[in-house]
Structure formats: structure tokens, C-alpha cells
Design a protein around this motif. Sequence first.
Motif, PDB file in Angstrom:
ATOM      1  N   LYS A  16       0.910  -1.247   0.078  1.00 22.37           N
ATOM      2  CA  LYS A  16      -0.011   0.064   0.098  1.00 22.37           C
ATOM      3  C   LYS A  16       0.786   1.347  -0.034  1.00 22.37           C
ATOM      4  O   LYS A  16       2.120   1.267   0.303  1.00 22.37           O
ATOM      5  N   CYS A  17       0.402   2.186  -0.370  1.00 19.93           N
ATOM      6  CA  CYS A  17       1.174   3.394  -0.202  1.00 19.93           C
ATOM      7  C   CYS A  17       0.921   4.190   1.125  1.00 19.93           C
ATOM      8  O   CYS A  17       0.036   3.774   1.897  1.00 19.93           O
ATOM      9  N   PRO A  18       2.149   5.145   1.358  1.00 16.70           N
ATOM     10  CA  PRO A  18       1.907   5.808   2.515  1.00 16.70           C
ATOM     11  C   PRO A  18       0.801   6.495   3.120  1.00 16.70           C
ATOM     12  O   PRO A  18       0.082   7.020   2.144  1.00 16.70           O
ATOM     13  N   GLU A  19       0.554   6.537   4.439  1.00 22.93           N
ATOM     14  CA  GLU A  19      -0.752   7.197   4.636  1.00 22.93           C
ATOM     15  C   GLU A  19      -0.384   8.750   4.636  1.00 22.93           C
ATOM     16  O   GLU A  19       0.569   9.258   4.750  1.00 22.93           O
ATOM     17  N   GLY A  20      -1.433   9.158   4.216  1.00 20.07           N
ATOM     18  CA  GLY A  20      -1.487  10.752   4.294  1.00 20.07           C
ATOM     19  C   GLY A  20      -1.234  11.250   2.896  1.00 20.07           C
ATOM     20  O   GLY A  20      -0.846  12.463   2.444  1.00 20.07           O
TER      21      GLY A  20
ATOM     22  N   TYR B 210      -6.328   2.727  -6.887  1.00 21.99           N
ATOM     23  CA  TYR B 210      -5.057   2.084  -7.539  1.00 21.99           C
ATOM     24  C   TYR B 210      -3.613   2.691  -7.242  1.00 21.99           C
ATOM     25  O   TYR B 210      -3.749   3.871  -7.087  1.00 21.99           O
ATOM     26  N   LYS B 211      -2.771   1.745  -7.176  1.00 21.65           N
ATOM     27  CA  LYS B 211      -1.393   2.375  -6.819  1.00 21.65           C
ATOM     28  C   LYS B 211      -0.745   2.709  -8.152  1.00 21.65           C
ATOM     29  O   LYS B 211      -0.821   2.025  -9.065  1.00 21.65           O
TER      30      LYS B 211
ATOM     31  N   LEU C 284      -0.988   0.774 -13.541  1.00 23.29           N
ATOM     32  CA  LEU C 284      -1.832   0.649 -12.250  1.00 23.29           C
ATOM     33  C   LEU C 284      -1.793  -0.593 -11.712  1.00 23.29           C
ATOM     34  O   LEU C 284      -2.004  -1.437 -12.455  1.00 23.29           O
ATOM     35  N   GLU C 285      -2.024  -0.507 -10.307  1.00 20.27           N
ATOM     36  CA  GLU C 285      -2.088  -1.699  -9.428  1.00 20.27           C
ATOM     37  C   GLU C 285      -3.333  -1.774  -8.641  1.00 20.27           C
ATOM     38  O   GLU C 285      -3.312  -0.657  -7.854  1.00 20.27           O
ATOM     39  N   GLU C 286      -4.236  -2.619  -8.677  1.00 22.98           N
ATOM     40  CA  GLU C 286      -5.270  -2.540  -7.704  1.00 22.98           C
ATOM     41  C   GLU C 286      -5.014  -2.456  -6.356  1.00 22.98           C
ATOM     42  O   GLU C 286      -4.308  -3.453  -6.011  1.00 22.98           O
ATOM     43  N   MET C 287      -5.308  -1.496  -5.475  1.00 24.06           N
ATOM     44  CA  MET C 287      -4.971  -1.517  -4.090  1.00 24.06           C
ATOM     45  C   MET C 287      -6.326  -1.061  -3.454  1.00 24.06           C
ATOM     46  O   MET C 287      -6.951  -0.095  -4.226  1.00 24.06           O
TER      47      MET C 287
ATOM     48  N   LEU D 217     -11.733  -3.608 -17.634  1.00 23.47           N
ATOM     49  CA  LEU D 217     -12.184  -2.241 -18.601  1.00 23.47           C
ATOM     50  C   LEU D 217     -11.953  -1.061 -17.511  1.00 23.47           C
ATOM     51  O   LEU D 217     -11.486  -0.074 -18.014  1.00 23.47           O
ATOM     52  N   LEU D 218     -12.469  -1.168 -16.346  1.00 26.72           N
ATOM     53  CA  LEU D 218     -12.259  -0.028 -15.567  1.00 26.72           C
ATOM     54  C   LEU D 218     -10.892   0.419 -15.474  1.00 26.72           C
ATOM     55  O   LEU D 218     -10.547   1.614 -15.415  1.00 26.72           O
ATOM     56  N   ARG D 219     -10.108  -0.732 -15.209  1.00 29.15           N
ATOM     57  CA  ARG D 219      -8.645  -0.519 -14.977  1.00 29.15           C
ATOM     58  C   ARG D 219      -7.923   0.377 -16.247  1.00 29.15           C
ATOM     59  O   ARG D 219      -7.161   1.210 -15.809  1.00 29.15           O
ATOM     60  N   ALA D 220      -8.378  -0.173 -17.331  1.00 26.03           N
ATOM     61  CA  ALA D 220      -7.851   0.317 -18.585  1.00 26.03           C
ATOM     62  C   ALA D 220      -8.439   1.925 -18.637  1.00 26.03           C
ATOM     63  O   ALA D 220      -7.499   2.866 -19.078  1.00 26.03           O
ATOM     64  N   LEU D 221      -9.487   2.161 -18.260  1.00 23.43           N
ATOM     65  CA  LEU D 221      -9.965   3.428 -18.476  1.00 23.43           C
ATOM     66  C   LEU D 221      -9.147   4.367 -17.316  1.00 23.43           C
ATOM     67  O   LEU D 221      -8.976   5.663 -17.891  1.00 23.43           O
ATOM     68  N   ALA D 222      -9.043   3.791 -16.064  1.00 21.15           N
ATOM     69  CA  ALA D 222      -8.514   4.615 -15.284  1.00 21.15           C
ATOM     70  C   ALA D 222      -6.881   4.732 -15.584  1.00 21.15           C
ATOM     71  O   ALA D 222      -6.284   5.981 -15.387  1.00 21.15           O
TER      72      ALA D 222
END
Lengths: 304, 335
Positions: free
Chosen positions: A132-136, A196-197, A212-215, B62-67
Motif C-alpha cells: 500500500k502507499c503511505p498514509e496521508g 489504484y497504486k 496501475l495496480e489495484e489497491m 475495463l475500468l482499470r484500462a480506463l483509469a
Amino acid sequence: LIYCYRKPKTKRAKRFLEKREPKLKENTKNAMLIKGGNANLRVTEVLKDIYAVKKPFAVLYKKKNITRPFEDQTSLEFFSKKSDCSLFLFGSHNKKRPNNLIIGRMFDYHVLDMIELGIEKFVSLKDVKNSKCPEGTKPMLIFAGDMFDVNEEYRRLKSLLIDFFRGPSVPSIRLAGLEYVLHFTAVDGKIYMRSYKVLLKKSGCKIPRIELEEMGPSLDLVMRRTHLASDDLYKLSLKQPKALKPKKKKNISHDVFGTTYGRIHMQKQDLGKLQTRKMKGLKKRPAEKSAEDGGVSPKKSKSA
Amino acid sequence: MAAVRVEEVLAAAEEREAEKRRSVTVEKELELEFDLGNLLALDRNPPAAAGLRGAGPRREALLRALARDNTQLLVARLWELPAERAGGAGGPLVARLPEPAFRLPREKPPPRPRPPTRWEQFARLKGIRRRKRTSLVWDEQAKEWRRRWGYRRAGGDPARAWLAEVPAGADPQEDQFARLRREKRERVARNELNRLRNLARAHRAGTTVPAAPLHPTGHQSREELGHVTRVARVSTASLGRFQPRLPKEPAEPPSRSGGRKRRFEPLLGNLAAERSRQLELLRDMGSKKPVLDITRAVNKQLRQEEAEAAAAKGKKQSQRGKRGRRQQRPGRSSK
């Protein structure tokens, strides 16, 4: 502080009151996250995740508060006054409105806007096993979808979400630290919120390539009831004092190409007495000055 | 031959440049709107609704690609901002953000300028300006710099002053220490009085609102709204006499008493009414039947008492429950 009937007796109390009084340039808005009388596990987790995102500008109330914001706002206003929070997120759950979230903001400790959202799907911070990315971290906010412009309620929701998540206002930002992005998509009457991160990858040119990485928390929301402020109250709340307007520097103008032009106002000049480059040969001798004769230079005659 | 090779090389270089740039460019129908002060991007393009309808990983992709596309555009814009190295040459690259453009409502109304106090008015009149005083003063006795007032001040501790001179024209029997204490108390009281007066003046000047204002949220009780309408109706130049009424508004009878509750009949008015009233009074006094119906009154009283008891019982139970949870009372649980 200026209208205090009881003067604060300590410096600490004075600082506390000064922080809360209305100012020209305001503090970052704090958010209070409240559980309703019958909040279930999902709603509680949502509140906890949003608290993690909004730390340290949020207050999470641990106990349940049996109130109905849409009927009676006095309880919310009392909390707002006590904790100096102008944003709130109230979570509750009942059969008619399952997994309910009411997001709202205050103006002068009175409720300005309230929008009720239903949570259809929720993926928590701890469900996604990533770094995760840092707080704040100040998040980047992106709103996709034409609904956010066409529909009045969605427009207010967009304004509310920006207000809620934007964090402190900073004059400059470290480019490598842009790690967090919140993406809101409005499609088909539903609002998808994804976090996303951001990974900055090398690309050939100066601008990095984004991966992007889902976070972080992701929510699928559907809009239920709304309680929006009347137009004039909203306009009143938008009003900024004149002192905050950037002072226009006079006599400076810019053109399309970016060149800055300045204007200097001069008094009337005697062009005869202008200081130009000295040419010793053209200097007037005192004898010549009286005679006003600009012919042969006396120096020449002298040397001769 | 060499010329062709040069052209080829140039074309290849061009191709490579384009390739690099392709990885960071994004094609969009409508341009996004950016507010870099808030790190905000608004995409007006209608998203592909068909793809997003079916739930599952496809929608997420799809959402991720858009983002990703939107974030790429936002980051491109951010990278174009003027950047500098914070903290010397080796520091991190920091971009200067512009002012946030998106208008968001304030938290509290902007502060009102308060009216000047009596002293400020006087000072402005006389042209007196504030002299900046040093916070430290040289103390001759202690031979060091001490603060002007407060803990360990320059003139010595006033509580320990053991000498108080009797001034020239004063009564020799008077207690000087008491006088000094009294005068200090009076000064403090006068200062406080003036401060409160200034506050009251400021408050009066600031609030010119009617007695029962409209609540900002629009949620107000019926009585309050009625009161406000009544006040508003009367606040015209002719005191509400020619103010038209709304279609369903009942006509309010003019209260000649001007709001007073008790009204007395005029002394020499309606003779017939007076006569009938007196006769009725005599009849009631003479009749055997009591005017007060005892059974009805008692029933009413009983009902009221029962309701009160029920309310008190409910409150007591909840209170006891709360207390029971917090404190462990020794004898109660056996009940």
C-alpha cells in the motif's frame, strides 16, 4: 476568539479556539465517520477503510449512534461542532436500505448537502494483498462519465467526493510521490469507485508510462436519497472573501506566446539633454558654447 | 548511396521517437478537463456501457484500462508543470502546483470585520500608532535581561514587595498594601467591563437579524415558521394592514388587545349580556348538581398519573441498564 465572552486563560486554549474560528484561508476539512444504530460488518469495514485513506484528517467514532440523519440533523450538527469536522460519513443498515452510506458536508456547523449511497459491492484494503502507499498521500482524483456533468445530483456528488478526498491543499508536490489515484466512473446509474497504486515506468521521453495496480478500497455505489442545499445557500457557501482574490499586478501583460510585456510610465523628457554615448570629439568647448559655433574643432587648431 | 542510408537512418530515428511517444499518448474523443491544483481530472467521454454491464473480472479490466488512460493524461499534464529540485541539487523533483480552480464550498462563512473598539476609534482620531515594545527589559537589580511581565519579571516579584511608600498627600493610617490590592482589583474589573462593552457593541453591530430567523437547512417547526410569517407580514410600512393573504391562509382576526391574554368587558356595554350572565351564575349557585363532574375529573387525573408512571418506568429501566453495565452493583443482581 474575538467574540468569546469567556477569554481563554491559557495559551493552549487560545490556540485551540483560534484553530476553530472562521479564517480567510481555511484549514483542511476534517471528516467524521459515524456508525448508525444498526451498522453491520460491511458498513463498519467501509468506514474503517475510508478512515485509513483519510488519516489524519478524519475521526472515526467507535460507538454506534442511534440517529437518522435524513429526519433529524441536530445530532450530526452537535458532533460537528464538538469535533470541528465539516464532512461526515454515516453508515447504517436496515431491511429497507441495506448497506447504507450517507456522505455529507456542513457549512457553519449546519448540514449543507447529504447524499445517501447504497453499497453493492465492497473490496476492502486487507482483501487486496498488495503493497500500500503511505498514509496521508494526496490522491489524484479522476471522474469519468458524462453523468457527472449532466445530472444535478451527480454534479453535487462529484463536488462532495472531491471535497471529501482531496486532502490538504499544497503549493508544490513531489512528482515521484504521486502514488495514489481514486477513479470514479458513473455508468448505468451506478458509481464505481476504484483505488489504484500508480507505478511510474520508464518510457523513452520525459513523461513516465503509467501502470496501475489495484489497491485499496473499491466500492460499487448506487445513489438513493439526496438532501441538497438550496441554490442560494450553496452560493453563499461558495462565496470567497475578496482578500483571497489574487492581486492583479498592474502594467504587466502576457501575450499568446508567453512573452511578458511591461509598461513604464515616463515623464516628459527634453530630448536635447538626453544622455547618449559620449563622443569626446563632439564635446563643446566653453569658448565655443558661448559662440554657438560648431565648425572646426578648437582642439585641432590647438594642436596645430 | 550514402544519402539513402542517411534518410533511412533518419526515418528509423523518427520511428523510434514516435514509438516512445506512443507509449505515453492516449487517444480520447473529448479532451479531459484538468484542475492541477487539486490533482483532478474530469473525463466527459461516455464510458463503454456495454462492457461494464456484465459483472466480473472483465468489468474490472475495463475500468482499470480506463483509469490507466486517464491517469496517464493527468500525469502527462503534471509533468509539464514547472519543476525544480527542492533542497539543492540532489533533492527530489518538485512541481509547483497552480491554485485549485474547482470551486468548493467553504467550511465556515468568511470572517466579518469587527467594528473598532473605543480605544481604536480614539487612536485613529488622534493618529496614535502602536509602538513595538521589546519583550525583554534590562533589570538593574538583577543585572540581567528579564521579561517585561510574567514569570520572573523585571521589576521584581510584586507579591513579595515588602515596602509600600505612603504617598505625599495620603492618610498616614491607611493600609497601603490594601490600597494597592484594591486598586489592582478595580483596574482589572474596569478592563473586563470595557472588554465586554466592546464585545457587546461588536455583537450588536454584527447581528442585524430578525428575532426568529429562517433556519439554514430549511427544516423548521410549524410554529416557528408561523411566527416568522407573522413578523414578516407586519414588517411593512403600513404595518401589514394592506398585505394580501395567500389563497388558503386563514384571515387572522385583529387582536385589539395587541397580544394581551386577559380581556375584560367594558364596564357600561352590553346590558343584556350582563343580565344573562348574572342570572346563569345565580342558577348555578342555587342548583344541587355540582358544576364539576367528580368522576370525570378523577378519571382524567388517574389517566395522567398512569401515563407519567409508565414514562418514568421506561426511563428508569434504561438508566438502570446503563448503570448496571458500567458498575457492578453488589446487591442488585440477586433480585
